[in-house]
Enzyme design. Structure first.
Site, PDB file in Angstrom:
ATOM      1  N   ARG A 151      14.153  15.725  30.416  1.00 56.13           N
ATOM      2  CA  ARG A 151      12.843  15.090  30.634  1.00 56.13           C
ATOM      3  C   ARG A 151      12.810  14.234  31.912  1.00 56.13           C
ATOM      4  NH1 ARG A 151      12.511  18.242  27.416  1.00 56.13           N
ATOM      5  NH2 ARG A 151      11.457  18.199  25.401  1.00 56.13           N
ATOM      6  N   SER A 224       5.490  13.558  22.547  1.00 56.24           N
ATOM      7  CA  SER A 224       6.541  12.561  22.252  1.00 56.24           C
ATOM      8  C   SER A 224       6.317  11.299  23.070  1.00 56.24           C
ATOM      9  CB  SER A 224       7.924  13.113  22.613  1.00 56.24           C
ATOM     10  OG  SER A 224       8.137  14.313  21.931  1.00 56.24           O
ATOM     11  N   GLU A 319       8.673   8.232  27.163  1.00 52.73           N
ATOM     12  CA  GLU A 319       8.626   9.519  27.871  1.00 52.73           C
ATOM     13  C   GLU A 319       7.435   9.605  28.839  1.00 52.73           C
ATOM     14  OE1 GLU A 319       9.612  13.310  25.795  1.00 52.73           O
ATOM     15  OE2 GLU A 319       7.760  13.996  26.723  1.00 52.73           O
TER      16      GLU A 319
HETATM   17  C1  LIG Z   1       0.142  17.405  22.156  1.00 52.55           C
HETATM   18  C2  LIG Z   1       1.139  17.303  23.288  1.00 52.55           C
HETATM   19  C3  LIG Z   1       2.330  17.993  23.194  1.00 52.55           C
HETATM   20  C4  LIG Z   1       3.269  17.920  24.233  1.00 52.55           C
HETATM   21  N1  LIG Z   1       4.428  18.630  24.106  1.00 52.55           N
HETATM   22  C5  LIG Z   1       5.347  18.584  25.099  1.00 52.55           C
HETATM   23  C6  LIG Z   1       6.557  19.332  24.986  1.00 52.55           C
HETATM   24  O1  LIG Z   1       6.784  20.058  24.026  1.00 52.55           O
HETATM   25  N2  LIG Z   1       7.457  19.232  25.990  1.00 52.55           N
HETATM   26  C7  LIG Z   1       7.226  18.466  27.093  1.00 52.55           C
HETATM   27  O2  LIG Z   1       8.091  18.433  27.982  1.00 52.55           O
HETATM   28  N3  LIG Z   1       6.079  17.755  27.235  1.00 52.55           N
HETATM   29  C8  LIG Z   1       5.145  17.800  26.266  1.00 52.55           C
HETATM   30  N4  LIG Z   1       3.972  17.078  26.388  1.00 52.55           N
HETATM   31  C9  LIG Z   1       3.760  16.255  27.583  1.00 52.55           C
HETATM   32  C10 LIG Z   1       2.899  16.945  28.670  1.00 52.55           C
HETATM   33  O3  LIG Z   1       2.220  18.049  28.149  1.00 52.55           O
HETATM   34  C11 LIG Z   1       3.759  17.427  29.842  1.00 52.55           C
HETATM   35  O4  LIG Z   1       4.503  16.364  30.373  1.00 52.55           O
HETATM   36  C12 LIG Z   1       2.905  18.029  30.964  1.00 52.55           C
HETATM   37  O5  LIG Z   1       3.735  18.584  31.945  1.00 52.55           O
HETATM   38  C13 LIG Z   1       1.957  17.006  31.602  1.00 52.55           C
HETATM   39  O6  LIG Z   1       1.075  17.715  32.459  1.00 52.55           O
HETATM   40  P1  LIG Z   1      -0.230  17.022  33.043  1.00 52.55           P
HETATM   41  O7  LIG Z   1      -0.810  17.938  34.051  1.00 52.55           O
HETATM   42  O8  LIG Z   1      -1.113  16.617  31.934  1.00 52.55           O
HETATM   43  O9  LIG Z   1       0.404  15.758  33.760  1.00 52.55           O
HETATM   44  P2  LIG Z   1      -0.270  14.322  33.973  1.00 52.55           P
HETATM   45  O10 LIG Z   1      -0.265  13.602  32.665  1.00 52.55           O
HETATM   46  O11 LIG Z   1      -1.548  14.429  34.690  1.00 52.55           O
HETATM   47  O12 LIG Z   1       0.828  13.654  34.909  1.00 52.55           O
HETATM   48  C14 LIG Z   1       2.136  13.426  34.444  1.00 52.55           C
HETATM   49  C15 LIG Z   1       2.986  12.899  35.606  1.00 52.55           C
HETATM   50  O13 LIG Z   1       3.099  13.910  36.600  1.00 52.55           O
HETATM   51  C16 LIG Z   1       2.598  13.441  37.860  1.00 52.55           C
HETATM   52  N5  LIG Z   1       1.936  14.589  38.487  1.00 52.55           N
HETATM   53  C17 LIG Z   1       0.940  15.355  37.993  1.00 52.55           C
HETATM   54  N6  LIG Z   1       0.656  16.352  38.853  1.00 52.55           N
HETATM   55  C18 LIG Z   1       1.468  16.204  39.919  1.00 52.55           C
HETATM   56  C19 LIG Z   1       1.653  16.924  41.146  1.00 52.55           C
HETATM   57  N7  LIG Z   1       0.949  18.024  41.446  1.00 52.55           N
HETATM   58  N8  LIG Z   1       2.596  16.465  42.017  1.00 52.55           N
HETATM   59  C20 LIG Z   1       3.336  15.370  41.734  1.00 52.55           C
HETATM   60  N9  LIG Z   1       3.195  14.647  40.604  1.00 52.55           N
HETATM   61  C21 LIG Z   1       2.286  15.077  39.699  1.00 52.55           C
HETATM   62  C22 LIG Z   1       1.655  12.312  37.510  1.00 52.55           C
HETATM   63  O14 LIG Z   1       1.526  11.414  38.586  1.00 52.55           O
HETATM   64  C23 LIG Z   1       2.345  11.698  36.300  1.00 52.55           C
HETATM   65  O15 LIG Z   1       3.404  10.853  36.707  1.00 52.55           O
HETATM   66  C24 LIG Z   1       3.006  17.128  25.372  1.00 52.55           C
HETATM   67  C25 LIG Z   1       1.782  16.430  25.462  1.00 52.55           C
HETATM   68  C26 LIG Z   1       0.860  16.522  24.439  1.00 52.55           C
HETATM   69  C27 LIG Z   1      -0.437  15.786  24.545  1.00 52.55           C
END
Ligand SMILES: Cc1cc2nc3c(=O)[nH]c(=O)nc-3n(C[C@H](O)[C@H](O)[C@H](O)COP(=O)(O)OP(=O)(O)OC[C@H]3O[C@@H](n4cnc5c(N)ncnc54)[C@H](O)[C@@H]3O)c2cc1C
Length: 329
Positions: A151, A224, A319
Site C-alpha cells: 500500500r 480500509s 491507509e
Molecule cells: C469501497 C472501497 C473499496 C476499496 N478497496 C480497495 C482495495 O481492495 N484495495 C486497494 O488498494 N484500495 C481500495 N480502496 C481504495 C481506493 O479505491 C484506491 O486507493 C484507489 O486507487 C483510489 O483511486 P482514486 O482515483 O479515487 O484516488 P483519489 O482518492 O482521488 O486519490 C488518492 C491519492 O492519489 C493521488 N492521486 C490521484 N490521482 C493522481 C495522479 N494522476 N497523479 C498523482 N497522484 C494522484 C491523490 O492526490 C491522493 O493522494 C477502496 C476504496 C473504497 C471506497
C-alpha cells in the site's frame, strides 16, 4: 462541493477538471507542488474547505500493443480502474481479475499500489509515465524505480512531486490465476467453478466484495481505513502466545497482522457514535452514518488506534491520504 466516497463536505475554492493531458500539464506547470491532484476521491479524507488549487484528472484513452506473447496496455490516468479491468477481460487479456471493482482512477492505482485478494498492482506494471514537478519534466519509470511496497510507493511518499499521466500494464492471454485467497476460493466453489477462467475469478471477486464492503453511495467510506500492521517476528510471537487464532502472514523480514482482527478483538466491530461507525462485516471500514465530517472520521480513527495500541502495543497506520491546505499526509 467535491464529491468523494467518504461523503464528507468539501468546498474547493479553485477547482479545475483536466480532460486532456495538455490541460493537466498546463495546470501542473502553473501551480507546481501546490496543485492537489484527485481522481475518483475514493481514498482521501478531505477538509471542509480547500484553498489550494485542485485538479480532477479526467484524461481518457486506452491503447494495447503486442510484445512477444505479452500485451502492453496503456491507460490514461483519468480512466476508471474497474472499467479498465472489465475492458481487459473483454479483450481476453488477463492479470487484473483479482483487482476487479476497486473504486477510483487508473492514475491513483500506483500511488498506494492497490491490492486485493492476493494480487498487487506492482506485479503487473510495465511502466508509469509521470510529470516530475521538481524537475519540471515528463518521464517514464519502470516498476523498480517506483519503490512499490505494501500500500505504498515513491509517489505516496512524495505526494507533492509526481503526477501520474498514464500507466502501462503487462498482461497475457493465459491468465496466471491467483486463487489462494480463502473468500474467493469459497465463492468459486459455491458457484461450482472448479477450474475457473479469469472472467469467473473476477466475477467471484466482485461477489465477495459486494457482500463484504459497504457501497459508498449508501454508506460513505474509503475501503480500509488502516493498513495491516507489519511487526517483527519476535513481536508477532509475543502476541500469538496471548491471542489464540492470531492471523499472521510472513512479510519480508517481518510478519503482517490483520488490522481488522485487532480492531474486532478490541470490541469495535459494529460500533457507532453519532455520524460515524465501524462496518459490522469488516471492522477495517469506517462508514458515514450521515452528515459526518473529516474530523469525525479522524476522531474515531484515533480512538480505534489508541485502543489497539493499548491492548496489543501495535500501532495502526492510516491507509487513505489526509488532504489539507498544508499538504497531504
Ligand atoms: C469501497 C472501497 C473499496 C476499496 N478497496 C480497495 C482495495 O481492495 N484495495 C486497494 O488498494 N484500495 C481500495 N480502496 C481504495 C481506493 O479505491 C484506491 O486507493 C484507489 O486507487 C483510489 O483511486 P482514486 O482515483 O479515487 O484516488 P483519489 O482518492 O482521488 O486519490 C488518492 C491519492 O492519489 C493521488 N492521486 C490521484 N490521482 C493522481 C495522479 N494522476 N497523479 C498523482 N497522484 C494522484 C491523490 O492526490 C491522493 O493522494 C477502496 C476504496 C473504497 C471506497
Amino acid at each position: 462541493m467535491l464529491p468523494n466516497s467518504l461523503g464528507v463536505p468539501c468546498k474547493a475554492d479553485r477547482l479545475t477538471v483536466a480532460r486532456s493531458e495538455e490541460e493537466l500539464l498546463s495546470a501542473l506547470r502553473r501551480h507546481g507542488s501546490d496543485l492537489v491532484l484527485l481522481g475518483g476521491c475514493s481514498n482521501v479524507i478531505l477538509p471542509r474547505r480547500l484553498r489550494r488549487p485542485v485538479c480532477l484528472v479526467a484524461t481518457r484513452g486506452v491503447d494495447v500493443r503486442r510484445d512477444g506473447d505479452r500485451f502492453l496496455v496503456t491507460a490514461s490516468a483519468g480512466e476508471n480502474w474497474h472499467g479498465l479491468v472489465r475492458w481487459t477481460l473483454g479483450q481476453g487479456l488477463f492479470g487484473l481479475e483479482n483487482l476487479a471493482l476497486i473504486p477510483g482512477s487508473v492514475g491513483a492505482a500506483p500511488i498506494q499500489n492497490i491490492g486485493a485478494y492476493g494480487v498487487e498492482l506492482a506485479e503487473r506494471v510495465e511502466s508509469v509515465r509521470v510529470f516530475d514537478r521538481v524537475r519540471g519534466e515528463v518521464g517514464r519509470l519502470p516498476p523498480e524505480r517506483c519503490q512499490f511496497g505494501y500500500r505504498t510507493s515513491m509517489f505516496k511518499s512524495e505526494p507533492e512531486r509526481y503526477a501520474v499521466l498514464d500507466l502501462t500494464l503487462r498482461l497475457d492471454r493465459r491468465g496466471r490465476r491467483v486463487l489462494d485467497y480463502p473468500d474467493v476460493d469459497r465463492e468459486l466453489r459455491r458457484l461450482g467453478w472448479r477450474n475457473p477462467n479469469p472472467r469467473q475469478v473476477a466475477e467471484a471477486v466482485i461477489r465477495v466484495r459486494r457482500r463484504k464492503l459497504p457501497d459508498p453511495r449508501t454508506w460513505g467510506n474509503v475501503g480500509s481505513f488502516f493498513k495491516n500492521p507489519v511487526v517483527r517476528a519476535s513481536e508477532a510471537e509475543r502476541l500469538a502466545s496471548s491471542v489464540p487464532g492470531l492471523v499472521r502472514h510472513a512479510f519480508g523480514s517481518g510478519v503482517k497482522l490483520a488490522a481488522a482482527q485487532l480492531i474486532d478483538l478490541c470490541g469495535w466491530k459494529g460500533y457507532h457514535a453519532g455520524t460515524v461507525g465501524v462496518w459490522h462485516r469488516q471492522p477495517l471500514v469506517l462508514v458515514n452514518r450521515g452528515a459526518a465530517t473529516a474530523d469525525d472520521f479522524l476522531a474515531l480513527a484515533r480512538t480505534l488506534r489508541e485502543s489497539v495500541l493499548q491492548r496489543f502495543r501495535v500501532p495502526l497506520e492510516l491507509e487513505p491520504t489526509v488532504v489539507s491546505d498544508s499538504g497531504a499526509v
